[in-house]
Design an enzyme around this catalytic site. Structure first.
Site, short mmCIF file in Angstrom:
data_model
loop_
_atom_site.label_atom_id
_atom_site.label_comp_id
_atom_site.label_asym_id
_atom_site.label_seq_id
_atom_site.Cartn_x
_atom_site.Cartn_y
_atom_site.Cartn_z
N GLN A 138 -30.04 37.57 22.97
CA GLN A 138 -30.23 38.12 21.62
C GLN A 138 -30.47 39.64 21.70
O GLN A 138 -29.88 40.35 21.08
CB GLN A 138 -31.45 37.38 20.96
CG GLN A 138 -31.90 38.15 19.83
CD GLN A 138 -31.01 37.70 18.59
OE1 GLN A 138 -30.17 36.76 18.86
NE2 GLN A 138 -31.13 38.20 17.64
N ARG A 153 -28.63 34.01 21.52
CA ARG A 153 -28.17 33.80 20.04
C ARG A 153 -28.16 32.55 19.61
O ARG A 153 -28.17 32.19 18.38
CB ARG A 153 -26.65 34.49 20.06
CG ARG A 153 -26.37 35.76 20.31
CD ARG A 153 -26.71 36.59 18.77
NE ARG A 153 -26.97 38.08 19.27
CZ ARG A 153 -27.44 39.32 18.44
NH1 ARG A 153 -27.43 38.72 17.24
NH2 ARG A 153 -27.79 40.20 18.91
N HIS A 223 -18.30 41.85 14.51
CA HIS A 223 -18.73 40.69 14.87
C HIS A 223 -18.73 39.58 13.79
O HIS A 223 -18.55 38.48 13.67
CB HIS A 223 -19.92 40.60 15.54
CG HIS A 223 -21.22 40.57 14.89
ND1 HIS A 223 -21.88 41.96 14.69
CD2 HIS A 223 -21.92 39.99 14.21
CE1 HIS A 223 -22.80 41.68 13.81
NE2 HIS A 223 -22.99 40.53 13.62
N LYS A 287 -33.35 38.53 9.19
CA LYS A 287 -34.37 39.43 9.57
C LYS A 287 -35.49 38.79 9.90
O LYS A 287 -36.42 38.88 10.70
CB LYS A 287 -34.63 40.59 8.61
CG LYS A 287 -33.40 41.57 8.62
CD LYS A 287 -33.69 42.88 7.60
CE LYS A 287 -32.48 43.51 7.69
NZ LYS A 287 -31.32 43.10 7.04
#
Length: 549
Positions: A138, A153, A223, A287
Site C-alpha cells: 500500500q 492493496r 490506475h 480515505k
C-alpha cells in the site's frame, strides 16, 4: 415496536438471552416472529432504565444502537426502520440484513474486525488478477523507513468494500424510503469499493507519477482507467455472471473522482458516486480506510474517527451532508491525511529510496519492456512489486546498472539528502518545478563540476485535496435532523486557529554521490538566493554530512 417474551426465559433482559419475541416492522407494519437468537453483549442495558425498571423496549435504547440491524426507530425525521430479509443482533456487521450470511465468507481484518464477503464479490476476489494486490504494498517503499508498513492493496480493497457497504446501508436504514436505495445500489457500490484499486501499479503512486513520465513522455495513464479495463478483463476471462448495467455503474463509481468521470448531470442518485471516490469534496470511504490503516501500520497515532461521520451523514438534495457540529471532525480528516503525506508518504528518506527505484526501473525498461503492457490488462496484471526481485536476481548484463542501484538500497547506500525548503507563500501561485539543471546553473566557479546526472530534485506538493482551496468550502452541512436546509460554513465562523493556507510546496535536493553533498548544497543555497533573495531553507546542510565520503 414491542416484544413478547417467552415465559420460559429466565433472562433479566430480553437482549441478554436466547428468546422468542414478536416485533412490528416500521415499513410494512406487520407482525414478525423472531427465532431464537444468540445473546447480544451490550454494556449494562439496565443502566439506561434503572435497576428497578421493567425491561427496556427497543424504542428506549440510545441512538447509537440503531446500527444493530433491528427495527430501532431513530430520532431522525422520516427515518424509520424496516424489514429487508433476515436481521441479526450482531454489532460486527450492520448491513447483514441486506445479505444472506449463509452464502458469505468472512475474514478478520485488523482495522474493521470481521468483514463479510458476498458471493458475487468472491467471484472477483478469487481470481489471479485480484490476488495480485497482495504483492502491491500500500505504501510502496515506506516500509524501508517504517518497518510495519508492509500492508498491501489487498486488505485496503477489502476495507473499502466493507466501508462502502456500511455507508450505503446506514443511508438505507435512515432514509431508505426517501432515497430509493435498492439492492442494485448496494451491490454495485460494494463492488466499486472492492475493485477501485484493481488497476494500481507497483510501488504505490511512484509507477504512474514518476516512472511512466520518464519513459513515456506526456503519458496520461492512470490506475483508475486501468482499473476499469481490468474489471472488463476479469469478467470476460472468468465468465463472471454480472449484467451490463451493474458493470456500467461500478466503472462509473471507480472513475467518479478522476478526469474520466462521467458527466454529473447524467448520473442517477449522484450521492452514491461520492461514497467510494468523491470528486465533489474528497470525503470518501477510501480515505476513511487508508488513513486509519496506514497510521496503524506505521505506529502513528490517529484520533480521526470516521465512524462519527458515517453515523451522522444525511442526503439532502442528492448530496451527502454532515452536521454542523462535525465541522472540526471533517477538518481533522484532511489534516490527518496531510500529516501522513508529510511524515510518511513523502518522508525525505522514503523519497530517496523511491528516487533510486525509479532510476532502476527506467534503466531496466528498455530490456524488460516494463511500460509496454500498461494498455493490455492480460499482461499488465503480471506486474507487481516483485519486479525488483526479478531485476535483482537476473544475471543479464543489460540489467547491471539497475541491479547495482537495488544493491545500494539493500546496503543502505542511498542518495544523500542535501537540504530542502518550503516555497514562500507569496510565490506559490507562479511556482515552476525546480529541476537538476536549475541547481547546476547556480554553481559558482571552483570545486567539482556538477553534472545533471549527479543531482536529483524532488518537488513535493502537500495539500488538503483541493490545492490552494479549502476543501471544506465544498461540503454542505445541516443544523439538526429536523432541518431541511443545507449550507456551507466558512472556517472563520468556527475558529481563528484553523489554517489560512491549504497547500505546501517543498523542494528537496539529493546527491547521488556522497562526496558531492557539499558542492550540491552550496549550489542549492545559491539557487534560493537567486530566486527568492533569501535562503528559504531552515538551516545549512550539516558539516558532518558534507564531509561524508
Amino acid at each position: 415496536m414491542g416484544y413478547k417474551e417467552n415465559p420460559k426465559s429466565k433472562a433479566h433482559h430480553p437482549f441478554q438471552s436466547k428468546l422468542d419475541f414478536r416485533w412490528t416492522c416500521d415499513r410494512c407494519r406487520s407482525s414478525h416472529h423472531g427465532e431464537k437468537r444468540k445473546p447480544l453483549h451490550l454494556p449494562n442495558l439496565h443502566s439506561f432504565g434503572g435497576t428497578t425498571s421493567p425491561p427496556l423496549s427497543l424504542h428506549s435504547l440510545p441512538f447509537q444502537y440503531s446500527s444493530l440491524g433491528v427495527g430501532v426507530q431513530s430520532r431522525r425525521r422520516r427515518m424509520g426502520a424496516f424489514c429487508d430479509g433476515d436481521f441479526t443482533f450482531s454489532s460486527n456487521y450492520s448491513f447483514a440484513c441486506s445479505q444472506d450470511l449463509r452464502f458469505s465468507k468472512h475474514v478478520h481484518d485488523n482495522v474493521h474486525g470481521n468483514i463479510y464477503l458476498d458471493p458475487l464479490s468472491l467471484k472477483f476476489i478469487d481470481t489471479e488478477q485480484f490476488q495480485r494486490l497482495r504483492d502491491l504494498k500500500q505504501l510502496g517503499m515506506a516500509h524501508m523507513v517504517y518497518p510495519g508498513a508492509v500492508h498491501s492493496r489487498f486488505e485496503h480493497s477489502l476495507g473499502v468494500y466493507w466501508l462502502a457497504g456500511e455507508a450505503v446501508h446506514k443511508l438505507k436504514i435512515q432514509q431508505g424510503l426517501e432515497l430509493g436505495i435498492d439492492r442494485f445500489d448496494m451491490q454495485t457500490l460494494k463492488l466499486a469499493g472492492l475493485l477501485h484499486d484493481i488497476g494500481h501499479g507497483p510501488f504505490s503512486h511512484l509507477f504512474e507519477r514518476e516512472f511512466l513520465p520518464e519513459v513515456l513522455k506526456g503519458s496520461e495513464w492512470s490506475h483508475e482507467q486501468m482499473s476499469v479495463e481490468m474489471v472488463d478483463y476479469i469478467v470476460d476471462e472468468h465468465q463472471i455472471d454480472i449484467d451490463a448495467e451493474s458493470m456500467k455503474r461500478v466503472k462509473e463509481m471507480i472513475l467518479a473522482s478522476s478526469k474520466y468521470a462521467t458527466t454529473k448531470s447524467t448520473r442517477e442518485k449522484r450521492f452514491l458516486y461520492d461514497i467510494v471516490a468523491n470528486g465533489r469534496n474528497g470525503i470518501d470511504v477510501d480515505k476513511f480506510d487508508y488513513i486509519v490503516r496506514d497510521s496503524r501500520a506505521c505506529g502513528l497515532g490517529c484520533n480521526f474517527q470516521f465512524q462519527r461521520l458515517m453515523e451522522s451523514m444525511r442526503v439532502m438534495g442528492d448530496e451527502i451532508c454532515y452536521r454542523a457540529k462535525d465541522y472540526l471532525t471533517i477538518h481533522k480528516l484532511f489534516a490527518t491525511r496531510a500529516d501522513l503525506y508529510r511524515t510518511v508518504y513523502t518522508h525525505a528518506k522514503v523519497k530517496a529510496i523511491e528516487l533510486m527505484v525509479v532510476d532502476a526501473l527506467v534503466s531496466a525498461n528498455d530490456y524488460l519492456q516494463i511500460a509496454s503492457d500498461i494498455q493490455d490488462p492480460s499482461e499488465y496484471w503480471k506486474l507487481d512489486d516483485t519486479i525488483i526481485k526479478t531485476i535483482e536476481t537476473a544475471p543479464d548484463q543489460e540489467l547491471k546498472e539497475s541491479r547495482d542501484l537495488i544493491l545500494r538500497i539493500r546496503r543502505r547506500d542511498l542518495y544523500q539528502f542535501c537540504n530542502e525548503y518550503a516555497v514562500p507563500k507569496d510565490k506559490l501561485e507562479n511556482f515552476k518545478k525546480v529541476t537538476a539543471q536549475d541547481i547546476i546553473c547556480s554553481q559558482k566557479n571552483g570545486g567539482a563540476n556538477l553534472r545533471e546526472e549527479d543531482v536529483v530534485v524532488s518537488n513535493v506538493r502537500i495539500d488538503l485535496t483541493r490545492g490552494k482551496h479549502n476543501p471544506l468550502e465544498s461540503i454542505k452541512f445541516f443544523k439538526d435532523y429536523d432541518s431541511e436546509e443545507k449550507f456551507s460554513i466558512s472556517d472563520d465562523r468556527i475558529s481563528h486557529l484553523l489554517p489560512t493556507s491549504y497547500q505546501d510546496m517543498i523542494v528537496r535536493v539529493y546527491s547521488k554521490k556522497p562526496e558531492l553533498v557539499g558542492v550540491i548544497s552550496e549550489a542549492f543555497e545559491n539557487f534560493q538566493l537567486k530566486t527568492y533573495g533569501i535562503k528559504a531553507q531552515v538551516h545549512a546542510t550539516p558539516e558532518k554530512k558534507k564531509r561524508r565520503m
